[in-house]
Design a protein around this motif. Sequence first.
Motif, mmCIF file in Angstrom:
data_model
loop_
_atom_site.group_PDB
_atom_site.id
_atom_site.type_symbol
_atom_site.label_atom_id
_atom_site.label_comp_id
_atom_site.label_asym_id
_atom_site.label_seq_id
_atom_site.Cartn_x
_atom_site.Cartn_y
_atom_site.Cartn_z
ATOM 1 N N ALA A 1 0.827 -1.213 0.000
ATOM 2 C CA ALA A 1 0.000 0.000 0.000
ATOM 3 C C ALA A 1 0.856 1.254 0.000
ATOM 4 O O ALA A 1 0.554 2.232 -0.673
ATOM 5 C CB ALA A 1 -0.929 -0.001 1.214
ATOM 6 N N THR B 1 -1.257 -11.073 -1.158
ATOM 7 C CA THR B 1 -0.827 -10.752 0.193
ATOM 8 C C THR B 1 -0.763 -9.238 0.289
ATOM 9 O O THR B 1 -0.171 -8.589 -0.569
ATOM 10 C CB THR B 1 0.566 -11.338 0.487
ATOM 11 O OG1 THR B 1 0.522 -12.759 0.389
ATOM 12 C CG2 THR B 1 1.032 -10.949 1.888
ATOM 13 N N LEU B 2 -1.390 -8.688 1.316
ATOM 14 C CA LEU B 2 -1.353 -7.239 1.499
ATOM 15 C C LEU B 2 -0.203 -6.896 2.431
ATOM 16 O O LEU B 2 0.023 -7.565 3.436
ATOM 17 C CB LEU B 2 -2.680 -6.742 2.091
ATOM 18 C CG LEU B 2 -3.949 -7.220 1.391
ATOM 19 C CD1 LEU B 2 -5.180 -6.576 2.017
ATOM 20 C CD2 LEU B 2 -3.889 -6.908 -0.098
ATOM 21 N N HIS B 3 0.511 -5.862 2.085
ATOM 22 C CA HIS B 3 1.681 -5.478 2.882
ATOM 23 C C HIS B 3 1.572 -4.022 3.319
ATOM 24 O O HIS B 3 1.309 -3.148 2.494
ATOM 25 C CB HIS B 3 2.961 -5.689 2.057
ATOM 26 C CG HIS B 3 4.209 -5.363 2.811
ATOM 27 N ND1 HIS B 3 4.798 -6.263 3.677
ATOM 28 C CD2 HIS B 3 4.975 -4.255 2.848
ATOM 29 C CE1 HIS B 3 5.883 -5.703 4.207
ATOM 30 N NE2 HIS B 3 6.009 -4.482 3.709
ATOM 31 N N TYR B 4 1.781 -3.808 4.606
ATOM 32 C CA TYR B 4 1.787 -2.448 5.152
ATOM 33 C C TYR B 4 3.046 -2.281 5.986
ATOM 34 O O TYR B 4 3.527 -3.228 6.611
ATOM 35 C CB TYR B 4 0.550 -2.199 6.025
ATOM 36 C CG TYR B 4 -0.729 -2.166 5.229
ATOM 37 C CD1 TYR B 4 -1.227 -0.981 4.733
ATOM 38 C CD2 TYR B 4 -1.419 -3.346 4.966
ATOM 39 C CE1 TYR B 4 -2.392 -0.953 3.996
ATOM 40 C CE2 TYR B 4 -2.603 -3.327 4.223
ATOM 41 C CZ TYR B 4 -3.077 -2.125 3.743
ATOM 42 O OH TYR B 4 -4.234 -2.100 3.002
ATOM 43 N N GLU B 5 3.537 -1.073 5.999
ATOM 44 C CA GLU B 5 4.784 -0.836 6.705
ATOM 45 C C GLU B 5 4.790 0.607 7.185
ATOM 46 O O GLU B 5 4.350 1.513 6.485
ATOM 47 C CB GLU B 5 5.948 -1.076 5.728
ATOM 48 C CG GLU B 5 7.226 -1.453 6.413
ATOM 49 C CD GLU B 5 8.225 -2.053 5.431
ATOM 50 O OE1 GLU B 5 7.814 -2.752 4.487
ATOM 51 O OE2 GLU B 5 9.420 -1.785 5.620
#
Lengths: 267, 267
Positions: free
Chosen positions: B93, B255-259
């Motif tokens: 995102a 797969t959703l990735h947030y950081e």
Amino acid sequence: MSTGTLKLPAPVSIEAPRSRYSQIADVIRRRIDDATYPPGSQLPSEEQLAAEFDVSRVTINKAVWSLRAAGFVRVRRGAGTVVRATPQIVRDARRWHEQRYDATGAGQLQASRLGLTAHTQYVWIGRASAPPQVARLLRLPPAAPVLERQQRLFTNDKPTQLAESYLPWSIAKDCPALFEHDAGPGRSDARLADLGYEPSHFAEDIKVRAATDLEARALDLDSPQPVFEILRTAFSADGTPVEVTLHVLPGSTWTLHYEWGDGESSR
Amino acid sequence: MSTGTLKLPAPVSIEAPRSRYSQIADVIRRRIDDATYPPGSQLPSEEQLAAEFDVSRVTINKAVWSLRAAGFVRVRRGAGTVVRATPQIVRDARRWHEQRYDATGAGQLQASRLGLTAHTQYVWIGRASAPPQVARLLRLPPAAPVLERQQRLFTNDKPTQLAESYLPWSIAKDCPALFEHDAGPGRSDARLADLGYEPSHFAEDIKVRAATDLEARALDLDSPQPVFEILRTAFSADGTPVEVTLHVLPGSTWTLHYEWGDGESSR
DNA sequence: CAGTGGTCTAGACCACCAC
DNA sequence: TGGTGGTCTAGACCACTGC
């Protein structure tokens, strides 16, 4: 109450003809929506529904199956099928982080704002071997020793989340507090800060999959339900991964919320 | 190949006895994993499988059903059942946001790093009434006029995402570029910046639900599959919501990735 | 046209729950 | 012990695909 054919509100516009069990599922769902079958109430038995819709019990069973998968009903073998109350809970990843020094833990703070109660059950805490995926994220060799903390989190006294935390043994072994049961969620971050490994950077990977039988039991779910699987990695300031947590949340009850950027919050 | 009873590797330790269809599903899944049934290949017909496992076709059908829900196979009525290739795609995102001025759009950049190709199909662009939820997020009255942009995004020429963007009509009407088809993903943010509404703050709400029949067709899925539903709101610097986008992604492929945070990236 | 999966039935046996 | 859902069968008809 046998009607022979299923009464429909109107011929469906351009759609293909639906299967019987699917139409029946829609009817039941509508009855749940308009509180003909209110939350907590028991559905008529499959035998009765089969008589009402004039189909075999197998067909009813298939209709109920789809309602289970969507989280509308909860089946208990031998007992019956009850309508679930499905409160929506929001998990704000950012706030979780910000509130990590709060004595009650972020989960409880978050819940209390909505008039909910929350508590945590510690299933197991101890030394273990890192699962492959966890070892990789922690940049440790396969099966390296870690401190594992298994928790089950409750909202309004109902289980709503499973969490398994993993900390490198080399870091955790020096902090007795990490082995204790009353270190609420978020507390481990504070302990890590005491040790000089304050988490300052976070990454989360989110997948969806079907709940395992074990998870379904632990979360009081029906087996075919989808769950969120969140793999959260916390990094200290120098970029070292210091904690990996695997969260499992029932898909039908949670909304995940993420927010970032410069401006004001929208909430 | 009829064996009468199902051969199991070993008596399952403490677990309850599984149902027949569930055991069969496991066996088939194992055959997919070890490439006995490689990706793209056709499964034996249900008739054949029924003979092999010495069960009725209904039981096989139920086993296949669970494999469909998990995304392992794709059933085409009349044709047959094929094993899906299930490449995992990561949606970052944050990167989506950072790359918003890139000419190719974030989706394509993201994909190209993995050796994938991507393109976008514009289903419809035009003036519409805001759906209730969208109106609320945009802080507009119900059914207020908006510019709606419906897109279908492809990875390796296979549909992998649906997206519907909504912009307040009062903002969008002055920008002809927003009505054009070749404004790639991310491009609309650049156009908003031109208008003085540069998005600088973002919020995303993530849910899981079963795909609708329409979505299943558009994404080439089996109907009972779970999808991510992401509701993304972009805010300009003064906190005004300027764009809401509804993303629908097949749960089994993404797969959703947030950081977030201060430190270094982990990737 | 033959082969495939989608769906349905009637009847059956079982495990489980509450009384 | 009676009611509930879980599962299974054998047979059937249908819609759809591809030859």
